[in-house]
Design an enzyme around this catalytic site. Structure first.
Site, mmCIF file in Angstrom:
data_model
loop_
_atom_site.group_PDB
_atom_site.id
_atom_site.type_symbol
_atom_site.label_atom_id
_atom_site.label_comp_id
_atom_site.label_asym_id
_atom_site.label_seq_id
_atom_site.Cartn_x
_atom_site.Cartn_y
_atom_site.Cartn_z
ATOM 1 N N GLU A 324 6.208 -14.166 40.353
ATOM 2 C CA GLU A 324 6.024 -15.782 40.037
ATOM 3 C C GLU A 324 4.399 -15.973 39.196
ATOM 4 O OE1 GLU A 324 6.770 -18.787 43.348
ATOM 5 O OE2 GLU A 324 8.953 -18.969 41.882
ATOM 6 N N HIS A 345 15.524 8.761 49.478
ATOM 7 C CA HIS A 345 17.325 8.868 49.599
ATOM 8 C C HIS A 345 17.825 8.613 48.614
ATOM 9 C CE1 HIS A 345 16.321 12.541 52.882
ATOM 10 N NE2 HIS A 345 15.999 11.201 52.613
ATOM 11 N N LYS A 460 15.673 -25.598 38.147
ATOM 12 C CA LYS A 460 15.571 -26.766 38.842
ATOM 13 C C LYS A 460 16.031 -28.103 37.925
ATOM 14 C CE LYS A 460 11.946 -25.829 41.913
ATOM 15 N NZ LYS A 460 11.289 -25.846 43.159
#
Ligand code: PA5
Length: 469
Positions: A324, A345, A460
């Protein structure tokens, strides 16, 4: 001074310095004065913020207030004790812990990831399943308001309300006070708490700790509810840089963590950052290696490779901080957290033999918190493990780390090691501050404002438009 007993974290990038695929000593020498200039700019930002003078447009937003926040809080605590902000945080946490056995922490992004990192790193992995005595009389902690998942919220509500009339606590955290996910969660959990309190609003407000900016809708709402202790998120301290504000400290105190040690750890890093030259300065050295790997070797993916469990949420906190802060103007490395040996793995193959666009930083804890478990000899030796009897789990983890580092070195994959003496508050305080300062320095080095998140604001705004049309 108590700080002198705190062992320091260390950054060792030797295995990233290699010909052809890594960083050269000449590159680092070239970068050193530039890193010092960037450090000066970060410290000038702090001075500007402290002065209260008008911030020039090119520097806005300026959230440099995080840098000396730990020193300020500790100094105030030393001078005013219980009356200081830290004293009040501890008192509020003690009071809530004495009233309830479950607390929901509501917040998203920078308003919860630090608390979660501290929870996972410093507490027992099965903390919420321990009984209250084993939890040293601290409440169970749940996180919500960081998503809008109907089923997850329902499950948590069911859990909280299944304990007949058992009240719970809410810590609601939002700097802006207007973030929809957190606001909606607060409304939903407030209703549940009101039900648990039999509609008695005098009880309800005692069980809520709001943490918010100085002018926010959440502050007005908390005032209307009658909450008496509302903690501020200071101006000049941005969400993802707020772990040493009440945003991180209230949940930490609720978990019974040593918040003083956490802040003392941070001040150790700040001093090293201010006073040590490149080559002896973990912040500048880390930025130097990351930058040189990105610009000279195309290492646009930065893998924070954590060893053992408990540090994954620390990595996710850092993923958010880096992404950010520097993911702007078409720039910014991709942060990626792995947990080893688990992810050897799953991702190990690609990290060793895939595209050469990665820098691996190992995050290593030098000593386990608990007594090492050793392999015992057995009459059932079909697994041939008797050869390893006496070896402990830390021995095996260390061998996996050494083996991975050797394999990467053989494949000419640069790696660096970041050591934490312990997985505790003092080490983590140093680490959080190191990574926040590194992010600020790198932003100034490359001309990106590390503060603010304009892209997130756009989502937003659009989400609200879609909901309200
Ligand atoms: O780092 C940031 O500033 C963001 O991640 C915010 O913390 C996040 O968007 C939540 O914002 P607020 O605390 O205003 O609800």
């Amino acid at each position: 001074m108590p700080q002198s007993s705190i062992p320091e974290i260390s950054y060792n990038p030797r295995a990233a310095v290699m010909r052809d695929t890594g960083v050269s000593p000449a590159d680092l020498a070239w970068l050193a004065p530039r890193l010092e200039s960037a450090r000066n700019e970060v410290l000038d930002d702090l001075a500007l913020w402290q002065s209260g003078d008008e911030v020039p447009a090119a520097k806005q937003p300026l959230d440099a207030g995080f840098i000396d926040l730990p020193e300020r809080l500790l100094a105030q605590y030393a001078a005013k004790g219980d009356q200081s902000e830290l004293g009040r945080i501890q008192a509020a946490a003690t009071r809530l812990a004495s009233q309830v056995d479950r607390v929901v922490v509501l917040g998203i992004g920078g308003s919860y990831m630090g608390a979660r990192a501290l929870f996972e790193a410093c507490c027992d992995p099965y903390y919420n399943e321990l009984d209250r005595t084993q939890r040293r009389m601290q409440p169970r902690i749940y996180f919500a308001g960081n998503n809008v998942d109907n089923d997850a919220v329902t499950a948590l509500l069911n859990l909280l309300l299944s304990h007949e009339r058992e009240r719970f606590g809410i810590v609601v955290i939002s700097k802006s006070g207007g973030t929809l996910e957190t606001a909606v969660a607060f409304r939903v959990f407030l209703e549940a708490l009101t039900e648990a309190c039999g509609g008695d609003m005098n009880k309800v407000h005692e069980l809520i700790i709001p943490i918010t900016g100085l002018k926010s809708r959440l502050r007005s709402l908390a005032g209307a509810l009658g909450c008496t202790e509302i903690f501020p998120i200071p101006e000049g301290v941005g969400g993802r840089f707020s772990i040493f504000s009440p945003v991180g400290l209230v949940p930490a105190a609720l978990l019974g963590l040593d918040v003083v040690k956490l802040l003392e750890g941070a001040t150790i890093t700040t001093k090293r950052f201010c006073n040590s030259p490149p080559g002896e300065n973990p912040v500048l050295d880390y930025v130097g290696i990351c930058r040189m790997m990105e610009t000279r070797r195309g290492a646009t993916t930065r893998v924070l490779s954590t060893w053992g469990e408990g540090l994954e949420a620390v990595g996710l906190w850092y993923d958010q901080l880096l992404a950010e802060s520097l993911g702007k103007d078409g720039q910014g490395a991709l942060p990626l957290t792995t947990v080893n040996t688990r992810d050897l793995h799953s991702r190990g193959q690609q990290h060793q033999d895939g595209r050469r666009d990665k820098l691996i930083t190992n995050l290593i804890v030098d000593r386990p918190r608990r007594e090492p478990i050793a392999i015992k000899p057995s009459t059932l030796n079909q697994d041939l493990l008797n050869d390893l009897s006496g070896k402990t789990l830390p021995d095996i983890l260390q061998a996996a780390l050494n083996g991975t580092n050797k394999a990467y070195a053989d494949a000419r994959r640069p790696t660096a090691d970041l050591h934490l003496p312990r997985r505790d508050e003092a080490s983590l305080g140093q680490l959080f501050q190191m990574l926040m300062l590194s992010t600020a320095v790198e932003g100034r080095l490359v001309g990106i404002n590390p503060y603010g998140q304009p892209g997130v604001e756009a989502y937003k705004k659009h989400m609200n438009e879609f909901l309200r049309k």
